[in-house]
Write an enzyme that holds these catalytic residues in place. Structure first.
Site, PDB file in Angstrom:
ATOM      1  CG  ASP A 158      -2.193   0.732   1.051  1.00  0.00           C
ATOM      2  OD1 ASP A 158      -3.244   0.226   1.498  1.00  0.00           O
ATOM      3  OD2 ASP A 158      -2.154   1.809   0.414  1.00  0.00           O
TER       4      ASP A 158
ATOM      5  CG  ASP B 239      -4.096   6.094   0.963  1.00  0.00           C
ATOM      6  OD1 ASP B 239      -5.028   5.305   1.179  1.00  0.00           O
ATOM      7  OD2 ASP B 239      -3.953   7.177   1.557  1.00  0.00           O
TER       8      ASP B 239
ATOM      9  CD  GLU C 216      -8.522   5.080  -1.395  1.00  0.00           C
ATOM     10  OE1 GLU C 216      -7.515   5.703  -1.042  1.00  0.00           O
ATOM     11  OE2 GLU C 216      -9.422   4.769  -0.599  1.00  0.00           O
TER      12      GLU C 216
ATOM     13  CG  HIS D 225      -8.741  -0.503   4.814  1.00  0.00           C
ATOM     14  ND1 HIS D 225      -8.583  -0.546   3.437  1.00  0.00           N
ATOM     15  CD2 HIS D 225      -8.247   0.692   5.191  1.00  0.00           C
ATOM     16  CE1 HIS D 225      -8.020   0.561   3.018  1.00  0.00           C
ATOM     17  NE2 HIS D 225      -7.797   1.335   4.061  1.00  0.00           N
ATOM     18  CG  ASP D 226     -11.056   3.074   3.976  1.00  0.00           C
ATOM     19  OD1 ASP D 226     -10.495   3.464   2.936  1.00  0.00           O
ATOM     20  OD2 ASP D 226     -10.504   3.019   5.091  1.00  0.00           O
TER      21      ASP D 226
END
Ligand code: TEU
Ligand code: CA
Length: 528
Positions: A97, A185, A236, A309-310
């Site tokens: 990530d 990210d 993302e 995870h969000d």
């Protein structure tokens, strides 16, 4: 093979909650090593690790203090090297990530290279994703620094070529170790409008999403780093349309391989704020996913996901985690996995793990949730009203520890878990994953079909029964082959006209073949 990631399935690990090997209540890299056979058995090809770099954990690792060091709680660089070697020994790949829109305020750069960050004499009225202003005053400089997320996550100044080169050098360091790519990210936020202005309702997103130089930076990153390795990249990118996604992912543009859109994840919110809830209208979902299937077909590439995870857990969100949990979990998987794109499975999705409901706000750990609770309580919103919002959309829904067994704490830890385990772990856990009718085995079949059927990778998408409010149906066609996918998103039986062909897979056994879809039934027909 070029574009190997087009036939791959990705499994996202949130290390903090995956498996604790040393009893400190926090997941770690040695815990992931212990579970590699479980992952390899599922058939996933790529593991995406949420950040494992050194971090003070203000935002659970998305606030990086040292890109070249492993977070103490997760283990050592030797542990990481062993993980990478063992992932590769199983012919799987490992994606890191990459968080380079911002760092932790404890990163050495923040002190030694202030010009790696964004400073202004006066703040704008922009609101942070985590509440409050996006500007934090610093007395030493008598200026404000920008932080779109927490105040401990100052945004990096990508206009500074020295910063960009420092990022590229770090990326090459990890790629030279042998990692197989990056999930990036909020990568579409790295270019901000230079003249930042106040925005209506403090929503500055039009001035920092898909900004003026974002493609220049990504082309430069591709030239200096990405193009030199056989890797996969996924950006993302909240607030991105299919048109913009084509610009990011069309091969000839030499930027990224794919992006994560958020549009389908915003369909059950009533306004710009994620906490304003409204029921999903399936027709909205069908039309949105159709738009993305058509928008990137033959020009770009989709990421296919329900969970991360969000996001809250999909079986609780768009399925039925009470009366039809197993059926709806398999139905949702079927709906997604026959589309064009690379599917992403988030840890626990393959078990049908559900959202959680803690009574006390003190049981919640996520900075976004805790800040929102305080803000709304100060604004006079009742505890119960806020908890309803947290139960529906809080990020800790996805972060309760993996449920491996019916042992205490679901077998995740022998210590006290950093975040409480969902109390339903005795009934929902990985112990039954080898049962032929388990959700895990169903996912395993879907993953295998993608590897072996080019129609899933390349076929044209056509939405059927557009106006049906409960059935999501579509076809994929490729040369003389045809797949017809029927998914009943409701607890009521629904009649459908039977297509030609044989039943390829379904979540009811024996499959219904009389044209009446059972509650949350998914059934796929194949014709050659
Ligand atoms: O999330 C980016 C993002 O858009 C979030 O604001 C997301 O929309 C929100 O969390 C949904 O509730 C990325 C990471 O995935 C997230 O975990 C980090 O907190 C964030 O960036 C900052 O790094
Ligand atoms: Ca641990």
């Amino acid at each position: 093979m070029a574009d190997w990631w087009k036939k791959s399935t990705v499994y996202q690990i949130y290390p903090r909650s995956f498996m604790d090997s040393n009893g400190d209540g926090i997941g770690d890299i040695r815990g992931i090593i212990q579970k590699l056979d479980y992952l390899h058995e599922l058939g996933v090809d790529i593991l995406w690790l949420s950040p494992v770099y050194d971090s003070p954990n203000d935002d659970n690792g998305y606030d990086i203090r040292d890109y070249y060091k492993i977070m103490n709680e997760f283990g050592t660089m030797a542990d990481f090297d062993e993980l990478l070697e063992k992932v590769h020994a199983r012919d799987m790949k490992l994606v890191m990530d990459l968080v380079v829109n911002h760092t932790s305020d404890e990163h050495a750069w923040f002190k030694d290279h202030p010009n790696f960050y964004i400073w202004r004499d006066q703040p704008t009225n922009w609101r942070s994703f985590f509440g409050g202003s996006t500007w934090q005053y610093q007395k030493e400089r008598n200026q404000y620094y920008l932080h779109l997320f927490s105040k401990k996550q100052p945004d990096l100044n990508w206009e500074n070529p020295e910063l960009r080169n420092a990022v590229y050098e770090m990326m090459r360091w990890w790629l030279d170790k042998g990692v197989d790519g990056f999930r990036m990210d909020v990568i579409n936020m790295i270019s901000k409008n230079p003249d930042m202005k106040d925005a209506p309702n403090g929503d500055g997103s039009s001035q920092f999403m898909n900004g003026p130089n974002v493609h220049t930076y990504l082309k430069e990153m591709n030239k200096h780093v990405l193009s030199q390795y056989n890797i996969v990249t996924v950006g993302e990118s909240p607030g991105t349309t299919p048109k913009e996604a084509r610009d990011y992912t069309a091969a000839q543009n030499q930027e990224l391989n794919m992006i994560f859109t958020f549009e389908h994840m915003d369909l059950d919110q009533a306004s710009g704020e994620k906490w304003d809830l409204k029921p999903l209208d399936l027709i909205d979902l069908k039309e949105n996913l159709e738009k993305w299937q058509h928008g990137l077909h033959n020009e770009g590439w989709n990421s296919l996901y329900w969970n991360n995870h969000d996001q809250p857990r999909i079986v609780s969100r768009f399925g039925d985690d009470q009366d039809w949990r197993v059926e709806s979990a398999k139905m949702l998987a079927t709906c997604l996995h026959f589309m064009q794109g690379t599917p992403y499975i988030y840890q626990g999705e393959e078990l049908g793990m559900t959202n959680v409901r803690f009574d006390l706000i003190e049981d919640y750990q996520d900075i976004e949730t805790v800040n929102m609770y305080q803000e709304k309580r100060e604004a006079g919103v009742s505890h119960d009203d806020i908890m309803t919002k947290i139960y529906a959309k809080g990020r800790d829904n996805a972060r309760t520890p993996m449920q491996w067994s019916a042992e205490p704490n679901g077998g995740f830890t022998t210590g006290t878990p950093w975040l409480k385990v969902n109390p339903n772990y005795k009934d929902i856990n990985a112990l039954q994953h080898k049962d032929s009718d388990s959700i895990y085995q169903y996912y395993k079949k879907l993953i295998g079909l993608r590897k072996n059927m080019d129609i899933i990778t390349h076929g044209d998408f056509e939405l059927l029964h557009r106006e049906d409010p409960d059935v999501f149906a579509y076809t994929r066609t490729w040369n003389d082959e045809k797949l017809t996918v029927y998914c009943n998103f409701s607890s009521q039986p629904k009649s459908v006209t039977l297509p030609e062909g044989k039943i390829l897979i379904g979540n009811y056994a024996p499959n219904n073949s009389k044209g009446l879809l059972q509650p949350y039934e998914a059934i796929v027909y194949y014709k050659q």
